[in-house]
Scaffold this motif. Structure first.
Motif, PDB file in Angstrom:
ATOM      1  N   GLU B 103     -16.762 -11.337   3.624  1.00  0.00           N
ATOM      2  CA  GLU B 103     -16.117 -11.152   4.923  1.00  0.00           C
ATOM      3  C   GLU B 103     -14.721 -11.763   4.937  1.00  0.00           C
ATOM      4  N   ALA B 106     -12.492  -9.408   3.093  1.00  0.00           N
ATOM      5  CA  ALA B 106     -12.206  -8.211   3.895  1.00  0.00           C
ATOM      6  C   ALA B 106     -11.153  -8.527   4.953  1.00  0.00           C
ATOM      7  N   ALA B 109      -7.750  -8.844   3.262  1.00  0.00           N
ATOM      8  CA  ALA B 109      -7.213  -7.535   2.878  1.00  0.00           C
ATOM      9  C   ALA B 109      -6.684  -6.806   4.100  1.00  0.00           C
ATOM     10  N   GLN B 110      -7.400  -6.882   5.206  1.00  0.00           N
ATOM     11  CA  GLN B 110      -6.957  -6.220   6.442  1.00  0.00           C
ATOM     12  C   GLN B 110      -5.669  -6.853   6.948  1.00  0.00           C
ATOM     13  N   GLU B 112      -3.377  -8.193   5.174  1.00  0.00           N
ATOM     14  CA  GLU B 112      -2.294  -7.703   4.328  1.00  0.00           C
ATOM     15  C   GLU B 112      -1.824  -6.332   4.785  1.00  0.00           C
ATOM     16  N   VAL B 113      -2.787  -5.475   5.114  1.00  0.00           N
ATOM     17  CA  VAL B 113      -2.448  -4.125   5.585  1.00  0.00           C
ATOM     18  C   VAL B 113      -1.655  -4.223   6.892  1.00  0.00           C
TER      19      VAL B 113
END
Lengths: 290, 121
Positions: B103, B106, B109-110, B112-113
């Motif tokens: 988690e 995740a 990573a989100q 970063e987006v």
């Protein structure tokens, strides 16, 4: 009754007595059932089916033990383990879900950065193109300027050279009315005559060449005399001399429309007519280049 | 006492033995190794860093400790039970720790987006 049959009968009796009683399930089993139900409803069913299946098997074993021996420690142990397995299945479902979210984010990141990279590259390419275009145009303009500059310089050089060559016989002055080339009358004509001397012709050829290089220029040829003799004769002579110079220049390529000849006579002296030198200076032809 | 009752009393131990399988159980050395492996696995997955995982890791270690003592006293049946429980707690601790890490990854990573999207043209 044989020993075996008796034993079997006792076992059946005990089993029946124990199995049929309404004994409440141990708290471990209650918890295990609840946690399994929760896991089954959640992500584990789709994302961690193997772990969920293991949990189901553990719960079934606990239920079987509860049916057979509801108050035994073994039932509680199996229920405890079944509970942990159910919680594990749920956690595994959550892990897989998070992994998928991470992968989706990584893909999105790649896409965005690739798109941005593409856009940035396109921008750079476009500005490069623009700069290149501007550079080429600047170069073109420079080249044009250079060649115009060179042409002008070369024309100037020619004119100066041409004028230099006639410096001995002419003086060149820039006046408000234009460039004035003054040629001595004695160099151009024999005394009292209006026919060009040979050396004068070749000098005038040079003047013609250098003037032609300038492009279309308007020329006025003026004939001047000193004050000696009757005015009418001087007027006529100065006109004839101006015409002679004009004709010669036309013969050398100056368009006739660009050149006029006029006899001024003694009316515009440049020196005093009282001395021979002064009178010699007054006897002249002026070519005014406009 | 009826003959049946006497029969039952006489065979109670055997019946109990059949039902519960107690006494004369072998030393659970294999189960001990398995349980210890599961505990190590949970620690390596970072179980101490997450409250629920840490709780089950603690339970696993406590039960392991008790089981070792019981093995010294040759109470192997009880020891085996505790080791099996401990194993299930350790496996759960590992799973919880892995979910926690996944988690966090995740979310990162989100983030970063979102950063590149926010800073876009």
């Amino acid at each position: 009754m044989s020993e075996t049959i008796k034993r079997a009968g006792v076992l059946l009796l005990i089993g029946a007595v124990l199995g049929c009683s309404k004994i409440p399930p141990p708290k471990e089993l209650v918890t295990a059932r609840a946690d399994y139900a929760k896991a089954q409803k959640g992500l584990a069913a789709k994302l961690a089916p193997a772990d969920l299946d293991t949990a189901k098997q553990a719960l079934d074993a606990a239920e079987a033990a509860f049916d057979a021996e509801p108050e035994e420690q073994r039932t509680r142990d199996l229920a405890y383990i079944a509970d942990r397995r159910a919680l594990l299945a749920e956690a595994a479902g959550g892990t897989e879900s998070a992994n998928r979210r991470r992968e989706a984010a990584e893909r999105a990141y790649k896409e965005v950065t690739q798109t941005e990279l593409k856009l940035a590259r396109a921008k750079v390419a476009k500005s490069k193109e623009q700069l290149e275009k501007e550079r080429r145009e600047r170069e073109k303009a420079e080249v044009a300027r250079d060649s115009a500059e060179r042409a002008r310089a070369s024309m100037e050089k020619d004119l100066r050279a041409a004028l230099d060559s006639i410096k001995e016989i002419a003086s060149i002055k820039e006046e408000a009315r234009g460039v004035v080339i003054t040629l001595s009358g004695a160099v151009l004509f024999a005394s009292g005559r209006a026919t060009l001397l040979p050396i004068a012709k070749s000098k005038l050829d040079q003047v013609a060449e250098s003037i032609k290089h300038q492009g279309s220029k308007k020329l006025i040829v003026e004939g001047h005399t000193d004050s000696v003799g009757p005015i009418t004769a001087n007027m006529r002579l100065s006109q004839q001399r101006a015409d002679a110079v004009r004709e010669h220049l036309i013969g050398r390529g100056i368009p006739s429309g660009d050149i006029t000849a006029v006899g001024i006579g003694p009316d515009r002296p440049v020196a005093e007519n009282t001395s021979p030198e002064g009178r010699a200076n007054n006897r002249r032809v002026e070519i005014i280049v406009k | 006492m009826t003959s049946i009752t006497r029969f039952v009393h006489a065979h109670a131990v055997c019946v109990a033995a059949v039902l519960t399988g107690c006494g004369g159980a072998p030393s659970p050395v294999d189960q001990l190794a398995t349980t210890q492996g599961s505990i190590r696995g949970a620690e390596e997955a970072g179980a101490s860093g997450e409250p629920d995982a840490a709780l089950h890791l603690k339970l696993a270690k406590e039960q392991l400790g008790k089981a070792k003592t019981l093995m010294q006293d040759e109470d192997n049946e009880e020891a085996t039970r505790l080791l099996q429980r401990a194993e299930s707690d350790a496996e759960l601790a590992r799973s919880l720790a892995r979910r926690h890490s996944a988690e966090a990854d995740a979310s990162e990573a989100q983030a970063e987006v979102d950063k590149v999207k926010g800073a876009g043209p």
